[in-house]
Design a protein around this motif. Structure first.
Motif, PDB file in Angstrom:
ATOM      1  N   CYS A  98       0.833  -1.214   0.000  1.00 39.51           N
ATOM      2  CA  CYS A  98       0.000   0.000   0.000  1.00 39.51           C
ATOM      3  C   CYS A  98       0.859   1.253   0.000  1.00 39.51           C
ATOM      4  CB  CYS A  98      -0.919   0.019   1.220  1.00 39.51           C
ATOM      5  SG  CYS A  98      -2.035  -1.391   1.324  1.00 39.51           S
ATOM      6  N   CYS A  99       0.298   2.316  -0.565  1.00 37.56           N
ATOM      7  CA  CYS A  99       0.962   3.618  -0.576  1.00 37.56           C
ATOM      8  C   CYS A  99      -0.006   4.662  -0.030  1.00 37.56           C
ATOM      9  CB  CYS A  99       1.398   3.981  -1.992  1.00 37.56           C
ATOM     10  SG  CYS A  99       2.156   5.621  -2.122  1.00 37.56           S
ATOM     11  N   TYR A 100       0.478   5.483   0.929  1.00 30.53           N
ATOM     12  CA  TYR A 100      -0.331   6.533   1.551  1.00 30.53           C
ATOM     13  C   TYR A 100       0.408   7.863   1.472  1.00 30.53           C
ATOM     14  CZ  TYR A 100      -2.426   2.448   3.913  1.00 30.53           C
ATOM     15  OH  TYR A 100      -3.015   1.257   4.207  1.00 30.53           O
ATOM     16  N   LYS A 101      -0.354   8.932   1.507  1.00 31.65           N
ATOM     17  CA  LYS A 101       0.233  10.241   1.751  1.00 31.65           C
ATOM     18  C   LYS A 101       0.643  10.322   3.218  1.00 31.65           C
ATOM     19  CE  LYS A 101      -2.257  12.913  -1.759  1.00 31.65           C
ATOM     20  NZ  LYS A 101      -3.150  14.074  -1.984  1.00 31.65           N
ATOM     21  N   SER A 102       1.482  11.306   3.553  1.00 31.87           N
ATOM     22  CA  SER A 102       1.911  11.455   4.944  1.00 31.87           C
ATOM     23  C   SER A 102       0.747  11.829   5.864  1.00 31.87           C
ATOM     24  CB  SER A 102       3.007  12.522   5.044  1.00 31.87           C
ATOM     25  OG  SER A 102       2.532  13.767   4.539  1.00 31.87           O
ATOM     26  N   THR A 103      -0.377  12.227   5.259  1.00 29.25           N
ATOM     27  CA  THR A 103      -1.576  12.539   6.049  1.00 29.25           C
ATOM     28  C   THR A 103      -2.397  11.292   6.355  1.00 29.25           C
ATOM     29  OG1 THR A 103      -2.785  12.987   4.003  1.00 29.25           O
ATOM     30  CG2 THR A 103      -1.743  14.857   5.112  1.00 29.25           C
ATOM     31  N   GLY A 104      -2.017  10.155   5.747  1.00 28.68           N
ATOM     32  CA  GLY A 104      -2.756   8.916   5.951  1.00 28.68           C
ATOM     33  C   GLY A 104      -3.734   8.608   4.843  1.00 28.68           C
ATOM     34  N   GLU A 105      -3.845   9.499   3.839  1.00 30.63           N
ATOM     35  CA  GLU A 105      -4.769   9.282   2.724  1.00 30.63           C
ATOM     36  C   GLU A 105      -4.199   8.219   1.786  1.00 30.63           C
ATOM     37  OE1 GLU A 105      -6.462  11.705  -1.192  1.00 30.63           O
ATOM     38  OE2 GLU A 105      -5.494  12.782   0.470  1.00 30.63           O
ATOM     39  N   ALA A 106      -5.010   7.207   1.467  1.00 32.34           N
ATOM     40  CA  ALA A 106      -4.558   6.105   0.607  1.00 32.34           C
ATOM     41  C   ALA A 106      -4.386   6.585  -0.836  1.00 32.34           C
ATOM     42  CB  ALA A 106      -5.554   4.954   0.659  1.00 32.34           C
ATOM     43  N   LEU A 107      -3.251   6.213  -1.444  1.00 33.88           N
ATOM     44  CA  LEU A 107      -2.995   6.549  -2.845  1.00 33.88           C
ATOM     45  C   LEU A 107      -3.232   5.345  -3.749  1.00 33.88           C
ATOM     46  CD1 LEU A 107       0.221   8.744  -2.515  1.00 33.88           C
ATOM     47  CD2 LEU A 107      -2.110   9.501  -2.992  1.00 33.88           C
ATOM     48  N   TRP A 108      -2.666   4.202  -3.395  1.00 31.57           N
ATOM     49  CA  TRP A 108      -2.928   2.983  -4.162  1.00 31.57           C
ATOM     50  C   TRP A 108      -2.638   1.746  -3.325  1.00 31.57           C
ATOM     51  CZ3 TRP A 108       1.553   0.223  -4.306  1.00 31.57           C
ATOM     52  CH2 TRP A 108       2.753   0.887  -4.426  1.00 31.57           C
ATOM     53  N   THR A 109      -3.239   0.651  -3.749  1.00 30.20           N
ATOM     54  CA  THR A 109      -3.017  -0.664  -3.140  1.00 30.20           C
ATOM     55  C   THR A 109      -2.701  -1.646  -4.259  1.00 30.20           C
ATOM     56  OG1 THR A 109      -4.502  -0.234  -1.282  1.00 30.20           O
ATOM     57  CG2 THR A 109      -4.036  -2.537  -1.799  1.00 30.20           C
ATOM     58  N   PHE A 110      -1.661  -2.457  -4.052  1.00 29.80           N
ATOM     59  CA  PHE A 110      -1.234  -3.391  -5.092  1.00 29.80           C
ATOM     60  C   PHE A 110      -1.306  -4.819  -4.569  1.00 29.80           C
ATOM     61  CE2 PHE A 110       1.995  -5.877  -7.371  1.00 29.80           C
ATOM     62  CZ  PHE A 110       1.607  -5.648  -8.688  1.00 29.80           C
ATOM     63  N   MET A 111      -1.920  -5.699  -5.372  1.00 28.90           N
ATOM     64  CA  MET A 111      -1.966  -7.137  -5.057  1.00 28.90           C
ATOM     65  C   MET A 111      -1.631  -7.907  -6.325  1.00 28.90           C
ATOM     66  SD  MET A 111      -5.409  -7.357  -2.689  1.00 28.90           S
ATOM     67  CE  MET A 111      -5.100  -9.034  -2.171  1.00 28.90           C
ATOM     68  N   HIS A 112      -0.859  -8.993  -6.175  1.00 31.68           N
ATOM     69  CA  HIS A 112      -0.440  -9.796  -7.331  1.00 31.68           C
ATOM     70  C   HIS A 112      -0.064 -11.183  -6.828  1.00 31.68           C
ATOM     71  CE1 HIS A 112       2.000 -11.099 -10.817  1.00 31.68           C
ATOM     72  NE2 HIS A 112       1.289 -10.229 -11.504  1.00 31.68           N
ATOM     73  N   ASN A 113      -0.166 -12.167  -7.720  1.00 27.07           N
ATOM     74  CA  ASN A 113       0.175 -13.535  -7.331  1.00 27.07           C
ATOM     75  C   ASN A 113       1.626 -13.683  -6.910  1.00 27.07           C
ATOM     76  OD1 ASN A 113      -2.416 -14.409  -7.867  1.00 27.07           O
ATOM     77  ND2 ASN A 113      -1.968 -15.049  -9.969  1.00 27.07           N
ATOM     78  N   ASP A 114       2.509 -12.798  -7.397  1.00 30.60           N
ATOM     79  CA  ASP A 114       3.927 -12.851  -7.025  1.00 30.60           C
ATOM     80  C   ASP A 114       4.190 -12.297  -5.632  1.00 30.60           C
ATOM     81  OD1 ASP A 114       4.402 -13.942  -9.456  1.00 30.60           O
ATOM     82  OD2 ASP A 114       5.324 -12.172 -10.356  1.00 30.60           O
ATOM     83  N   VAL A 115       3.242 -11.514  -5.116  1.00 31.09           N
ATOM     84  CA  VAL A 115       3.397 -10.916  -3.780  1.00 31.09           C
ATOM     85  C   VAL A 115       2.667 -11.805  -2.775  1.00 31.09           C
ATOM     86  CG1 VAL A 115       3.022  -8.883  -2.354  1.00 31.09           C
ATOM     87  CG2 VAL A 115       3.565  -8.617  -4.786  1.00 31.09           C
ATOM     88  N   VAL A 116       3.447 -12.626  -2.065  1.00 32.96           N
ATOM     89  CA  VAL A 116       2.880 -13.604  -1.124  1.00 32.96           C
ATOM     90  C   VAL A 116       3.374 -13.289   0.285  1.00 32.96           C
ATOM     91  CG1 VAL A 116       2.674 -16.045  -0.545  1.00 32.96           C
ATOM     92  CG2 VAL A 116       2.854 -15.337  -2.950  1.00 32.96           C
TER      93      VAL A 116
END
Length: 565
Positions: free
Chosen positions: A469-487
C-alpha cells in the motif's frame, strides 16, 4: 578507393552528356565539369557559392556527404534555425512542425564562423577524450580477460588439488580397511586351521581303531578283548566329549566376514550434489576516465529506467562469525559510509555492524526488550522499534549507545525515516513523528507489518492480506497493489526512482512500479536465495541488501546478500 570514383557533371548529365566533373557546389549540391564551373561562377545567383574539388568531396565522411542544405520534407532551402529543437528549418517548417517555437533565428547567423568557433576545439577534445577512454576500457577489459583466465587456471588447480586430496584420503581409508580385512581373515583362518588339525588327528585315530577292531575280535583273548574294549570306549568317549565341547563352546559356529560401509561415506553420494560453486562476484568499476562533456538535455530530461531494466547483480555476502550463526535477522540497513547494520532478534534484540567488504566489526547495542525493526535516520543515528515497550530507541552507532527514547501510544512493530520524520507502524494504527520538534500525529488508517518512506509518501506491506500500500503522509490512501507474485510480503524499500522493492515469502524479491500498477520478480529461489525477510537500498550507491537463509556444511544460518541494482 575515393580516387577510383568517377563523378559526372550534373548539369551535362541533365542534357544527356556524360562529362567528368571536377568540382562540387556545396550550396547547389551538384557536380560541375570545367565548362559548367565557369558558367556557374559567372551567374549572379551562384557566383558567391562555395565549391570544392571532387577529391575533397569524397574525403568527407559518408554521413557528411548525406547532409543536405534542403529540407527533406518540403524540398526548400534551410534558412532558419530552431533553438528549441536544435535543428535547421525551411520557411514551410514554421507552419508545419514549429508553430509554437519562439526561438527562430536566421541560419546564416548560426553558421557564421562555425569552423573557427571554440565549440570545434571542444568537440575535437571530446572525441580525443572519448577515444582515449575507450582505449583505456579496452585495455582494462583485456586485463580483466587475462585475469579471468588466470582465475580459471587457479580454480582448475584448486579443483584438481581437492580431487587429489579426496582421492588420497579415500585411498588411505581403502587401504586401511583392506588391511583390517586381511588381518581379521588371517586370524580367523589360523583359528580354523588349528581346530582342523586337531580334528584330523582324532579322525585318524578313530580310523586306525576302526581298522584294527576286526583284528581285535578275531585274534584277541577274552581278557584282551575286555581290556581293549575299555580302551576303545575311553578313546571314543573322549572324542565325543571333545566334539560336544567344541559345539557348546561355539568353536563350530559359523563365523562370517561382513563389510559395513561408513554411513558418512555413503551420504556423499546422496548429499553432495556438486563439487562446489562457481560464483561471479562484482566490484565497482574503479578505472579513472577522462571527464567528457555531456548533453545538457540529459539534465533537463532525466532518464528513468523501466521496470524491465532492473536486473540486480551479486556483489558480496556478509561474513557471519561462527559464534553468531544463530542470529535471526529482522532488518538490515546500508549506512551512508557503506557499512552494513544487521538487526538481530535472537535473545531479545541487538544491532551488529559489518564493514564495507562484509566482515563483522562489532556489536553496537543490545536491547532489553523485544525489537523487530530498525532504520537509518541521519548522521550516526539509527532508530529501533521496541515492540512491547512502545518506544523508539535512537542509537548512536559510533558511540554504541541509546541516547534518546520516544514513547508512543501503541506497539512499535516497524519504523522508517527520511531524515526529517519517523513513521512507526503497528497492526492497528501508526504514528508520524517530526524530528525537528518531536511532534506526534496519529495515522488511524495506516497499518503495516513493514514500512518505508519516500518523498513524503508512506509505503507499507500487509502480510496477511498480501498487499502493498501507498499513503500520503496525512494517511490518505494513494494505491493498493496485489499480485500472485506478492505472497505474505515482509520487508519493503524504494530506490531513487521510486520503484518499490518487496520481500515476498515465496522466496523472491518483487519490484512494484511507482504508480502501483505493475510488478516484476527480480530475484527468486533460482538465484540461490530462500527464506527472505528484510531488505534495504542505499539510493546513492544503488546497492541493495537482502537477508536470507544460507546452508553450509549441512547447517543453515541467516546471512545477507548485497546486490548492485
Amino acid at each position: 578507393m575515393a580516387s577510383l570514383v568517377t563523378d559526372y557533371c550534373t548539369l551535362c548529365n541533365d542534357d544527356g552528356t556524360s562529362t567528368e566533373a571536377v568540382r562540387w557546389c556545396v550550396e547547389c549540391e551538384v557536380f560541375l565539369c570545367i565548362d559548367c564551373e565557369k558558367h556557374h561562377k559567372k551567374l549572379r545567383m551562384s557566383k558567391a557559392h562555395n565549391t570544392m574539388s571532387t577529391r575533397d568531396y569524397h574525403n568527407l565522411p559518408k554521413f557528411m556527404q548525406e547532409i543536405s542544405s534542403q529540407c527533406r520534407d518540403h524540398k526548400k532551402k534551410y534558412e532558419l534555425y530552431c533553438s528549441f529543437h536544435a535543428c535547421p528549418c525551411c520557411v514551410m517548417c514554421i507552419t508545419d512542425k514549429h508553430k509554437k517555437c519562439q526561438e527562430m533565428k536566421p541560419l546564416s547567423d548560426i553558421l557564421k564562423k562555425v569552423k573557427s568557433s571554440a565549440s570545434v576545439q571542444l568537440f575535437e577534445k571530446d572525441l580525443k577524450d572519448v577515444k582515449e577512454n575507450l582505449e583505456e576500457i579496452i585495455k582494462y577489459l583485456k586485463r580483466r580477460t587475462n585475469t579471468s583466465t588466470v582465475q580459471k587456471t587457479k580454480a582448475v588447480e584448486q579443483i584438481r588439488s581437492m580431487r587429489k586430496f579426496i582421492d588420497d584420503f579415500l585411498n588411505k581409508l581403502e587401504q586401511e580397511i583392506l588391511d583390517d580385512l586381511d588381518s581379521k581373515q588371517s586370524a580367523l583362518k589360523s583359528q580354523m586351521d588349528t581346530l582342523l588339525q586337531q580334528l584330523k588327528t582324532q579322525a585318524n585315530q578313530m580310523s586306525q581303531l576302526q581298522s584294527e577292531f576286526s583284528k581285535i575280535t578275531q585274534y584277541a583273548t577274552e581278557l584282551q578283548m575286555y581290556c581293549g574294549l575299555r580302551e576303545i570306549e575311553i578313546t571314543t568317549s573322549e572324542a565325543v566329549k571333545h566334539l560336544e565341547d567344541l559345539k557348546s563352546g561355539g568353536q563350530l559356529d559359523e563365523v562370517n566376514l561382513e563389510l559395513s560401509i561408513s554411513s558418512k561415506l555413503q551420504s556423499i553420494l546422496k548429499d553432495v550434489k556438486s563439487f562446489g560453486d562457481i560464483n561471479i562476484n562484482t566490484s565497482p568499476f574503479t578505472l579513472q576516465l577522462k571527464a567528457v562533456r555531456k548533453d545538457q538535455a540529459q539534465y533537463l530530461v532525466p532518464t528513468i529506467p523501466t521496470i524491465e531494466q532492473i536486473k540486480p547483480s551479486m556483489v558480496r555476502q556478509l561474513n557471519i562469525p561462527q559464534d553468531r550463526k544463530y542470529i535471526n535477522i529482522l532488518a538490515c540497513t546500508i549506512l551512508p559510509d557503506g557499512k552494513y547494520l544487521i538487526h538481530d532478534n535472537q535473545f531479545r534484540g541487538n544491532l551488529l555492524l559489518f564493514s564495507n567488504d562484509g566482515m563483522f566489526i562489532r556489536e553496537v547495542v543490545k536491547f532489553t526488550g523485544r525489537s523487530y525493526d530498525s532504520c537509518f535516520v541521519r548522521n550516526n543515528t539509527v532508530a529501533a522499534a521496541l515492540y512491547s515497550e512502545k518506544q523508539i530507541a535512537l542509537v548512536d552507532v559510533e558511540k554504541n549507545e541509546i541516547f534518546k527514547s520516544i514513547n508512543l501510544s501503541h506497539h512499535c512493530y516497524s519504523v522508517a525515516s527520511d531524515g526529517q520524520m519517523l513513521v512507526i507502524c503497528s497492526s492497528r494504527k501508526s504514528t508520524l513523528v517530526k524530528l525537528n520538534d518531536m511532534s506526534h500525529t496519529i495515522l488511524e488508517g495506516v497499518v503495516a507489518d513493514k514500512v518505508a518512506l519516500f518523498k513524503g509518501n508512506i509505503y507499507c506491506t500487509i502480510n496477511k492480506e498480501n498487499k502493498v500500500c501507498c499513503y500520503k503522509s496525512t494517511g490518505e490512501a494513494l494505491w493498493t497493489f496485489m499480485h500472485n507474485d506478492v505472497v505474505h510480503p515482509k520487508g519493503i524499500t524504494l530506490d531513487k526512482n521510486g520503484f518499490v522493492y518487496v520481500v515476498s515469502m515465496s522466496n523472491s524479491v518483487v519490484v512494484v512500479s511507482p504508480d502501483g500498477k505493475t510488478c516484476k520478480t527480480i530475484l527468486s529461489e533460482a538465484d540461490g536465495i530462500k527464506s527472505l525477510l528484510a531488505i534495504d537500498i542505499d539510493k546513492e550507491s544503488e546497492l541493495m541488501i537482502v537477508s536470507c537463509i544460507k546452508s553450509d556444511d549441512s547447517k543453515s544460518y541467516q546471512t545477507a546478500f548485497v546486490y548492485k541494482i
